[in-house]
Design a protein around this motif. Sequence first.
Motif, PDB file in Angstrom:
ATOM      1  N   MET A   1      73.127 -33.757  51.406  1.00 46.91           N
ATOM      2  CA  MET A   1      72.641 -32.896  52.464  1.00 46.91           C
ATOM      3  C   MET A   1      71.906 -33.719  53.510  1.00 46.91           C
ATOM      4  N   THR A   2      72.042 -33.313  54.741  1.00 47.70           N
ATOM      5  CA  THR A   2      71.245 -33.932  55.795  1.00 47.70           C
ATOM      6  C   THR A   2      69.821 -33.391  55.697  1.00 47.70           C
ATOM      7  N   ALA A   3      68.898 -34.077  56.348  1.00 48.49           N
ATOM      8  CA  ALA A   3      67.507 -33.616  56.363  1.00 48.49           C
ATOM      9  C   ALA A   3      67.416 -32.229  57.001  1.00 48.49           C
ATOM     10  N   GLU A   4      68.224 -32.009  58.042  1.00 47.91           N
ATOM     11  CA  GLU A   4      68.219 -30.699  58.710  1.00 47.91           C
ATOM     12  C   GLU A   4      68.672 -29.599  57.766  1.00 47.91           C
ATOM     13  N   LEU A   5      69.708 -29.875  56.976  1.00 40.60           N
ATOM     14  CA  LEU A   5      70.200 -28.855  56.052  1.00 40.60           C
ATOM     15  C   LEU A   5      69.204 -28.607  54.927  1.00 40.60           C
ATOM     16  N   LEU A   6      68.517 -29.631  54.486  1.00 40.66           N
ATOM     17  CA  LEU A   6      67.473 -29.442  53.474  1.00 40.66           C
ATOM     18  C   LEU A   6      66.375 -28.534  54.019  1.00 40.66           C
ATOM     19  N   THR A   7      66.033 -28.695  55.281  1.00 40.04           N
ATOM     20  CA  THR A   7      65.048 -27.816  55.930  1.00 40.04           C
ATOM     21  C   THR A   7      65.569 -26.383  55.973  1.00 40.04           C
ATOM     22  N   VAL A   8      66.862 -26.218  56.239  1.00 41.88           N
ATOM     23  CA  VAL A   8      67.479 -24.892  56.274  1.00 41.88           C
ATOM     24  C   VAL A   8      67.370 -24.216  54.911  1.00 41.88           C
ATOM     25  N   VAL A   9      67.719 -24.935  53.851  1.00 43.42           N
ATOM     26  CA  VAL A   9      67.682 -24.364  52.500  1.00 43.42           C
ATOM     27  C   VAL A   9      66.248 -24.004  52.118  1.00 43.42           C
ATOM     28  N   THR A  10      65.307 -24.866  52.442  1.00 40.34           N
ATOM     29  CA  THR A  10      63.895 -24.579  52.148  1.00 40.34           C
ATOM     30  C   THR A  10      63.433 -23.331  52.899  1.00 40.34           C
ATOM     31  N   GLY A  11      63.818 -23.228  54.162  1.00 41.04           N
ATOM     32  CA  GLY A  11      63.459 -22.055  54.954  1.00 41.04           C
ATOM     33  C   GLY A  11      64.093 -20.777  54.417  1.00 41.04           C
ATOM     34  N   ALA A  12      65.345 -20.871  53.986  1.00 43.16           N
ATOM     35  CA  ALA A  12      66.031 -19.700  53.428  1.00 43.16           C
ATOM     36  C   ALA A  12      65.353 -19.247  52.140  1.00 43.16           C
ATOM     37  N   ARG A  13      64.959 -20.193  51.299  1.00 41.16           N
ATOM     38  CA  ARG A  13      64.268 -19.841  50.051  1.00 41.16           C
ATOM     39  C   ARG A  13      62.929 -19.158  50.354  1.00 41.16           C
ATOM     40  N   ARG A  14      62.206 -19.688  51.327  1.00 44.01           N
ATOM     41  CA  ARG A  14      60.918 -19.089  51.720  1.00 44.01           C
ATOM     42  C   ARG A  14      61.122 -17.668  52.240  1.00 44.01           C
ATOM     43  N   ARG A  15      62.171 -17.466  53.043  1.00 44.83           N
ATOM     44  CA  ARG A  15      62.478 -16.123  53.560  1.00 44.83           C
ATOM     45  C   ARG A  15      62.797 -15.147  52.440  1.00 44.83           C
ATOM     46  N   ALA A  16      63.607 -15.590  51.492  1.00 44.34           N
ATOM     47  CA  ALA A  16      63.974 -14.716  50.373  1.00 44.34           C
ATOM     48  C   ALA A  16      62.736 -14.291  49.600  1.00 44.34           C
ATOM     49  N   LEU A  17      61.862 -15.233  49.324  1.00 41.80           N
ATOM     50  CA  LEU A  17      60.635 -14.900  48.592  1.00 41.80           C
ATOM     51  C   LEU A  17      59.762 -13.943  49.392  1.00 41.80           C
ATOM     52  N   ARG A  18      59.591 -14.217  50.671  1.00 42.17           N
ATOM     53  CA  ARG A  18      58.765 -13.366  51.524  1.00 42.17           C
ATOM     54  C   ARG A  18      59.327 -11.954  51.632  1.00 42.17           C
ATOM     55  N   ASP A  19      60.653 -11.837  51.667  1.00 39.16           N
ATOM     56  CA  ASP A  19      61.297 -10.531  51.792  1.00 39.16           C
ATOM     57  C   ASP A  19      61.354  -9.772  50.472  1.00 39.16           C
ATOM     58  N   GLY A  20      60.945 -10.425  49.386  1.00 37.38           N
ATOM     59  CA  GLY A  20      60.986  -9.773  48.085  1.00 37.38           C
ATOM     60  C   GLY A  20      62.375  -9.758  47.474  1.00 37.38           C
ATOM     61  N   ASP A  21      63.253 -10.633  47.949  1.00 37.21           N
ATOM     62  CA  ASP A  21      64.612 -10.703  47.425  1.00 37.21           C
ATOM     63  C   ASP A  21      64.665 -11.658  46.248  1.00 37.21           C
ATOM     64  N   ARG A  22      65.513 -11.345  45.294  1.00 41.70           N
ATOM     65  CA  ARG A  22      65.638 -12.183  44.102  1.00 41.70           C
ATOM     66  C   ARG A  22      66.385 -13.470  44.382  1.00 41.70           C
ATOM     67  N   GLN A  23      67.269 -13.437  45.365  1.00 41.29           N
ATOM     68  CA  GLN A  23      68.129 -14.584  45.623  1.00 41.29           C
ATOM     69  C   GLN A  23      68.264 -14.848  47.112  1.00 41.29           C
TER      70      GLN A  23
END
Length: 163
Positions: A1-23
């Motif tokens: 993964m590029t550094a940019e894509l790693l940032t994307v995945v980290t951001g997506a995980r944070r969004r899922a947690l904040r939204d109360g989504d399991r995945q």
Amino acid sequence: MTAELLTVVTGARRRALRDGDRQIDTAHLLHSLVETDPEAAAAFETDPSAGGGRQRARVLGYLAQRSIGYGLRWQRSVEDAGSALPAVRGAETAASGWSPAAAAAFAGACERAALRGDRRVRGIDLLAVLAADPGNRAAEVLRAAGVDRAALAARIEELSQQV
């Protein structure tokens, strides 16, 4: 993964947690891509006179409303039905915190990078796969925002050739 894509995945995980989504689902990935990955953002800038910047803003607007209405029907549900990509199922998907559709999209992005002869997956690879699958949540957001998926695919191909 590029550094940019790693940032994307980290951001997506944070969004899922904040939204109360399991995945993490494909809409989480799209949101993070459009917001943080310069190549993905550029894919919406096909022609400034044609409203490319407005298109990106509309996509972000739909995604920002996810937790206050637009995406409530998605909350706490697993995204897998309707996806045209082969679902990646099993313990590793559940344990990773990715929906089957998101895991399939990421696998497709890896394949796309390999076909290009690149060992690193870029955000533009993931955006291409998300936009190509008409049955995922990301594609639903793109349709709702009025994005021409064929034009987006053409711009992604153009950007993919630039390295």
